[in-house]
Design an enzyme around this catalytic site. Structure first.
Site, PDB file in Angstrom:
ATOM      1  N   ASP A 101      -2.113   4.038  -4.469  1.00  0.00           N
ATOM      2  CA  ASP A 101      -2.832   3.098  -3.603  1.00  0.00           C
ATOM      3  C   ASP A 101      -2.152   1.726  -3.529  1.00  0.00           C
ATOM      4  O   ASP A 101      -1.794   1.266  -2.455  1.00  0.00           O
ATOM      5  CB  ASP A 101      -4.285   2.934  -4.032  1.00  0.00           C
ATOM      6  CG  ASP A 101      -5.102   2.204  -2.975  1.00  0.00           C
ATOM      7  OD1 ASP A 101      -4.958   2.542  -1.788  1.00  0.00           O
ATOM      8  OD2 ASP A 101      -5.861   1.293  -3.336  1.00  0.00           O
ATOM      9  N   ILE A 125      -3.610   9.847   5.301  1.00  0.00           N
ATOM     10  CA  ILE A 125      -2.588  10.740   5.838  1.00  0.00           C
ATOM     11  C   ILE A 125      -2.125  11.784   4.826  1.00  0.00           C
ATOM     12  O   ILE A 125      -1.498  12.772   5.174  1.00  0.00           O
ATOM     13  CB  ILE A 125      -1.380   9.930   6.363  1.00  0.00           C
ATOM     14  CG1 ILE A 125      -0.592  10.762   7.367  1.00  0.00           C
ATOM     15  CG2 ILE A 125      -0.484   9.478   5.214  1.00  0.00           C
ATOM     16  CD1 ILE A 125       0.402   9.969   8.180  1.00  0.00           C
ATOM     17  N   GLU A 135      -7.002   8.257  -6.286  1.00  0.00           N
ATOM     18  CA  GLU A 135      -8.216   8.423  -5.482  1.00  0.00           C
ATOM     19  C   GLU A 135      -8.016   9.595  -4.516  1.00  0.00           C
ATOM     20  O   GLU A 135      -7.055   9.616  -3.738  1.00  0.00           O
ATOM     21  CB  GLU A 135      -8.509   7.162  -4.673  1.00  0.00           C
ATOM     22  CG  GLU A 135      -9.710   7.321  -3.738  1.00  0.00           C
ATOM     23  CD  GLU A 135      -9.782   6.259  -2.671  1.00  0.00           C
ATOM     24  OE1 GLU A 135     -10.601   6.427  -1.735  1.00  0.00           O
ATOM     25  OE2 GLU A 135      -9.005   5.286  -2.734  1.00  0.00           O
ATOM     26  N   GLY A 194       2.461   5.210   4.280  1.00  0.00           N
ATOM     27  CA  GLY A 194       1.814   5.771   5.466  1.00  0.00           C
ATOM     28  C   GLY A 194       0.395   5.257   5.599  1.00  0.00           C
ATOM     29  O   GLY A 194      -0.130   4.585   4.697  1.00  0.00           O
ATOM     30  N   GLU A 195      -0.238   5.568   6.710  1.00  0.00           N
ATOM     31  CA  GLU A 195      -1.598   5.106   6.959  1.00  0.00           C
ATOM     32  C   GLU A 195      -2.579   5.742   5.977  1.00  0.00           C
ATOM     33  O   GLU A 195      -2.330   6.820   5.420  1.00  0.00           O
ATOM     34  CB  GLU A 195      -2.015   5.436   8.390  1.00  0.00           C
ATOM     35  CG  GLU A 195      -1.203   4.714   9.456  1.00  0.00           C
ATOM     36  CD  GLU A 195      -1.666   5.056  10.855  1.00  0.00           C
ATOM     37  OE1 GLU A 195      -2.616   5.868  10.983  1.00  0.00           O
ATOM     38  OE2 GLU A 195      -1.088   4.520  11.812  1.00  0.00           O
ATOM     39  N   SER A 196      -3.711   5.096   5.785  1.00  0.00           N
ATOM     40  CA  SER A 196      -4.744   5.616   4.898  1.00  0.00           C
ATOM     41  C   SER A 196      -5.235   6.973   5.397  1.00  0.00           C
ATOM     42  O   SER A 196      -5.448   7.162   6.597  1.00  0.00           O
ATOM     43  CB  SER A 196      -5.925   4.645   4.835  1.00  0.00           C
ATOM     44  OG  SER A 196      -5.543   3.424   4.256  1.00  0.00           O
ATOM     45  N   LYS A 208      -1.032  10.837   1.234  1.00  0.00           N
ATOM     46  CA  LYS A 208      -0.113  10.326   0.204  1.00  0.00           C
ATOM     47  C   LYS A 208      -0.552  10.750  -1.193  1.00  0.00           C
ATOM     48  O   LYS A 208       0.252  11.246  -2.001  1.00  0.00           O
ATOM     49  CB  LYS A 208      -0.025   8.796   0.282  1.00  0.00           C
ATOM     50  CG  LYS A 208       0.487   8.265   1.606  1.00  0.00           C
ATOM     51  CD  LYS A 208       0.647   6.768   1.581  1.00  0.00           C
ATOM     52  CE  LYS A 208      -0.657   6.027   1.386  1.00  0.00           C
ATOM     53  NZ  LYS A 208      -1.595   6.223   2.502  1.00  0.00           N
ATOM     54  N   SER A 209      -1.821  10.550  -1.509  1.00  0.00           N
ATOM     55  CA  SER A 209      -2.330  10.861  -2.850  1.00  0.00           C
ATOM     56  C   SER A 209      -2.311  12.362  -3.113  1.00  0.00           C
ATOM     57  O   SER A 209      -2.022  12.803  -4.234  1.00  0.00           O
ATOM     58  CB  SER A 209      -3.750  10.318  -3.011  1.00  0.00           C
ATOM     59  OG  SER A 209      -3.766   8.906  -2.910  1.00  0.00           O
ATOM     60  N   HIS A 249       0.850  -1.191   0.000  1.00  0.00           N
ATOM     61  CA  HIS A 249       0.000   0.000   0.000  1.00  0.00           C
ATOM     62  C   HIS A 249       0.884   1.239   0.000  1.00  0.00           C
ATOM     63  O   HIS A 249       1.710   1.427   0.897  1.00  0.00           O
ATOM     64  CB  HIS A 249      -0.902   0.000   1.230  1.00  0.00           C
ATOM     65  CG  HIS A 249      -1.786   1.203   1.336  1.00  0.00           C
ATOM     66  ND1 HIS A 249      -2.770   1.504   0.408  1.00  0.00           N
ATOM     67  CD2 HIS A 249      -1.823   2.203   2.247  1.00  0.00           C
ATOM     68  CE1 HIS A 249      -3.371   2.624   0.757  1.00  0.00           C
ATOM     69  NE2 HIS A 249      -2.816   3.076   1.869  1.00  0.00           N
ATOM     70  N   ARG A 266      17.278  15.044  12.949  1.00  0.00           N
ATOM     71  CA  ARG A 266      17.324  16.412  12.434  1.00  0.00           C
ATOM     72  C   ARG A 266      18.567  16.672  11.585  1.00  0.00           C
ATOM     73  O   ARG A 266      18.672  17.733  10.970  1.00  0.00           O
ATOM     74  CB  ARG A 266      17.277  17.395  13.608  1.00  0.00           C
ATOM     75  CG  ARG A 266      16.005  17.270  14.429  1.00  0.00           C
ATOM     76  CD  ARG A 266      15.950  18.260  15.567  1.00  0.00           C
ATOM     77  NE  ARG A 266      15.900  19.637  15.081  1.00  0.00           N
ATOM     78  CZ  ARG A 266      15.805  20.697  15.881  1.00  0.00           C
ATOM     79  NH1 ARG A 266      15.754  20.522  17.201  1.00  0.00           N
ATOM     80  NH2 ARG A 266      15.780  21.909  15.387  1.00  0.00           N
TER      81      ARG A 266
END
Length: 308
Positions: free
Chosen positions: A179, A159, A204, A155-157, A161-162, A140, A245
């Site tokens: 996706d 968050i 999406e 990363g989590e859905s 990314k798209s 994913h 950092r």
């Protein structure tokens, strides 16, 4: 894991001319990403014959066959075609004997021809088969080509990314997959990512729906495959967590046994993800060229402390 590719797909991809149209190729697959030039086999030596590979007849093999008598040719053809070889390909538009074509049709082994030179064709088919038959997993994430660097954003859905990928596309970069990313291990060092056929060129966006990137932004905004050079993992900002950092220590993530450089990117409101991803890609390229900004700063600090 991908372990076969249909012979018909190879024919279409490499634009091969079918010399045995009556042979049924429906259930014919290739499972080995290598080829064989049957020079020794044409002399009658069939020990250790790699019969599971595509057989390529070049100018040398063709000239040798031309010097054989009809009886010798028939004997060699019968022995060669007694094995379940995937197919025979003649390079340089060489025309096989009608005897070979007829015998191949009887045992349901296809014979093809290509205009390409033998060495060039061999390199191309091996390269393509290595990708198609490479070990494969689906993960994913979003894969984008940023300045020639393949950046896999994870990363989590929900968050972002798209959304980050869409901003990168608007800035002139190219989408590979949204996706779901299919990752193939083509060598001990190289991972290649691509989109599943059904979702290729689509993004999406929550609240909007499905967007066709190719139709909206043109063919220059997408590409079919891309090496995975860098992984950026997006995560919610945690004030209790210590984040790197300086970047002196390189972190890695692993896919199919191959390590890829990875950055953990904390997300807070107002951060421009596209610019950060661009900078990460350029910085990664700079490191590959031998310059590390963090190490340069460290050297300057050390030199300054030594002088004092």
């Amino acid at each position: 894991m991908a372990n076969s590719v249909k012979l018909q797909k190879i024919v279409e991809k490499l634009n091969l001319k079918n010399l045995t149209p009556d042979v049924d190729m429906t259930d014919k697959n290739v499972v080995v990403p290598d080829i064989n030039r049957p020079s020794l086999q044409l002399t009658g030596f069939f020990e250790h014959f790699a019969s599971d590979r595509i057989q390529i007849i070049g100018y040398v093999e063709y000239t040798f066959l031309e010097g054989l008598s009809t009886e010798e040719k028939e004997r060699i053809y019968d022995m060669l075609l007694s094995y379940k070889i995937p197919c025979i390909i003649f390079s340089r538009s060489l025309k096989p004997d009608q005897m070979l074509v007829e015998k191949a049709e009887k045992v349901n082994i296809p014979v093809f021809s290509t205009d390409m030179k033998t060495s060039a064709f061999t390199a191309e088919i091996v390269r393509w088969l290595n990708v198609e038959l490479a070990p494969c997993i689906s993960i994913h994430g979003v894969l984008v080509d940023v300045y020639g660097i393949g950046v896999l954003i994870m990363g989590e859905s929900g968050i972002g990314k798209s959304e980050a990928a869409l901003e990168l596309i608007k800035r002139g970069h190219r989408l590979v997959s949204d996706d779901v990313v299919e990752i193939r291990k083509v060598s001990g060092e190289t991972l290649v990512g691509r989109a599943p056929d059904i979702t290729r060129n689509f993004i999406e966006l929550r609240g909007i729906g499905i967007v066709d990137v190719k139709m909206l932004y043109g063919v220059q905004s997408v590409r079919e495959t891309q090496n995975i050079d860098l992984v950026i993992t997006l995560e919610e900002w945690d004030k209790e967590k210590e984040y790197d950092r300086l970047g002196l220590e390189q972190e890695y993530t692993e896919f199919l046994g191959n390590k890829v450089v990875c950055h953990q990117l904390p997300i807070r409101p107002g951060r421009n993800l596209a610019i950060i991803v661009e900078t990460a890609a350029i910085n990664h390229r700079q490191k590959r060229m031998g310059y590390n900004a963090a190490q340069e700063l460290y050297k300057r600090v050390q030199q300054n402390m030594t002088r004092k």
